[in-house]
Design a protein around this motif. Structure first.
Motif, short mmCIF file in Angstrom:
data_model
loop_
_atom_site.label_atom_id
_atom_site.label_comp_id
_atom_site.label_asym_id
_atom_site.label_seq_id
_atom_site.Cartn_x
_atom_site.Cartn_y
_atom_site.Cartn_z
N VAL A 142 0.87 -1.29 -0.10
CA VAL A 142 -0.14 0.01 0.06
C VAL A 142 0.93 1.13 -0.04
O VAL A 142 1.16 1.76 1.01
CB VAL A 142 -1.04 0.13 1.16
N ALA A 150 -10.17 1.01 2.55
CA ALA A 150 -10.01 -0.46 2.88
C ALA A 150 -11.46 -1.18 3.00
O ALA A 150 -12.31 -0.61 4.01
CB ALA A 150 -9.04 -0.66 4.19
N ALA A 187 -8.39 -0.89 -1.26
CA ALA A 187 -7.85 -2.06 -0.92
C ALA A 187 -8.79 -3.24 -0.24
O ALA A 187 -9.55 -2.85 0.66
CB ALA A 187 -6.71 -1.81 0.42
N LEU A 226 -3.23 -1.45 7.11
CA LEU A 226 -4.55 -0.70 7.69
C LEU A 226 -4.25 0.54 8.06
O LEU A 226 -4.97 1.60 7.95
CB LEU A 226 -5.29 -1.59 8.37
N CYS A 229 -4.46 3.10 5.51
CA CYS A 229 -5.62 3.40 4.83
C CYS A 229 -6.22 4.60 5.62
O CYS A 229 -6.33 4.61 7.04
CB CYS A 229 -6.45 2.14 4.67
N PHE A 232 -11.72 2.06 6.89
CA PHE A 232 -12.09 0.70 6.69
C PHE A 232 -13.63 0.48 6.98
O PHE A 232 -14.02 0.76 7.91
CB PHE A 232 -11.24 -0.10 7.82
#
Length: 319
Positions: A142, A150, A187, A226, A229, A232
């Motif tokens: 990433v 995500a 993602a 994560l 990101c 999520f």
């Protein structure tokens, strides 16, 4: 000081236990830790500070898995035994202090239940420890270059799995020109055996904006990824709890599972749930293995609205 920490088989429960583990590490800075966990959850603990031994507990019929664990730890005197699985193990070991978790109230969050073992209010939130190698791998998977949304589209049983087509529509909305994350990469995270669950989403996303992490990351590399990101969104799974523990703004999608007990924990988290209440979902024909999703009364509109509310709250807190 020697501490034995017996935690969960399931990934989500294991993640939720890490706040209590962090408390023990901070309270007893010279302690040596032995951690026992199920095979799926054990990799979460590989980089815990002052870890002396990690024991993988393979579940067996008739609770026979406790016998080899006792054989591994029974010859030692422990200063503290913390058993979050509520077994008799702690009472069979020589120990100066024992803390054994009970099943607990389904209406109370698991993190609060665990904090009560040591009288902690507020309870310590989950934390995951990653190594430089996890961070380097995550940076390659990433890379920098704009925000990343995500998504965790899979679940460990079909009933709590929102349809992949709805995840795809939600991703398109949130990354559209008027969305929360215009033009963002997406993602997709899941285990390799869950690729079929993720396929509708994978096929709907443009190749130049897709970051396909299905089956490509271990648990701690997933946590590191994560952290890179912006947001999520996913079903009630261990991955959802990993995202929240990583500090990523996390929206959990709930239907048949108890949101009061298993909502993602943290100040940057939120949930949306089905219009149908859980108590109406388990009819006489329900089968944990074969019953299809019970999440259809959660609309894409409702999920998008939940994401926007969370995003506004996170932005306001950061201002």
């Amino acid at each position: 000081m020697d501490i034995l920490f017996v935690t969960a088989t399931r990934i989500g429960d294991a993640v939720l236990s890490t706040g209590l583990l962090r408390y023990l590490i901070d309270r007893y800075p010279g302690a040596r830790l032995t951690i026992a966990a199920g095979p799926l959850a054990a990799p979460l603990f590989e980089t815990v500070p002052r870890l002396e031994r990690l024991i993988v507990v393979e579940k067996r019929r008739w609770a026979l898995h406790w016998l080899p664990l006792y054989a591994s730890v029974g010859t030692r005197r422990w200063d503290l035994v913390v058993d979050l699985r509520g077994s008799a193990l702690a009472w069979l070991l020589r120990s100066g202090q024992r803390k054994v978790a009970a099943k607990g109230d389904e209406r109370e969050h698991r993190v609060r239940q665990l904090g009560r073992l040591f009288g902690l209010d507020p309870p310590p939130g989950p934390q995951l420890w990653t190594a430089p190698g996890h961070e380097r791998e995550a940076a390659m998977l990433v890379p920098d270059g704009g925000p990343v949304l995500a998504i965790g589209p899979a679940a460990n049983w079909r009933g709590k799995q929102w349809r992949g087509e709805r995840f795809a529509e939600l991703a398109w909305r949130l990354t559209a020109a008027d969305g929360l994350l215009p033009g963002a990469r997406v993602a997709v995270l899941a285990a390799e055996h869950e690729r079929g669950q993720a396929l509708p989403l994978l096929e709907a996303l443009p190749r130049n904006r897709l970051v396909d992490l299905v089956g490509r990351v271990d648990l701690l590399t997933a946590a590191a990824a994560l952290r890179r990101c912006a947001l999520f969104i996913g079903n009630d799974t261990g991955l959802m709890h990993i995202a929240a523990a990583a500090g990523t703004p996390t929206l959990g999608l709930f239907g048949p599972s108890p949101v009061e007990k298993y909502a993602p924990w943290g100040s940057c988290t939120a949930v949306v749930r089905t219009a149908d209440p859980p108590e109406t979902m388990f009819g006489p024909k329900f089968d944990h293995l074969t019953t299809d999703t019970l999440m259809d009364s959660l609309s894409v509109d409702a999920a998008e609205a939940g994401a926007r509310r969370l995003w506004r709250r996170v932005a306001s807190a950061a201002a």
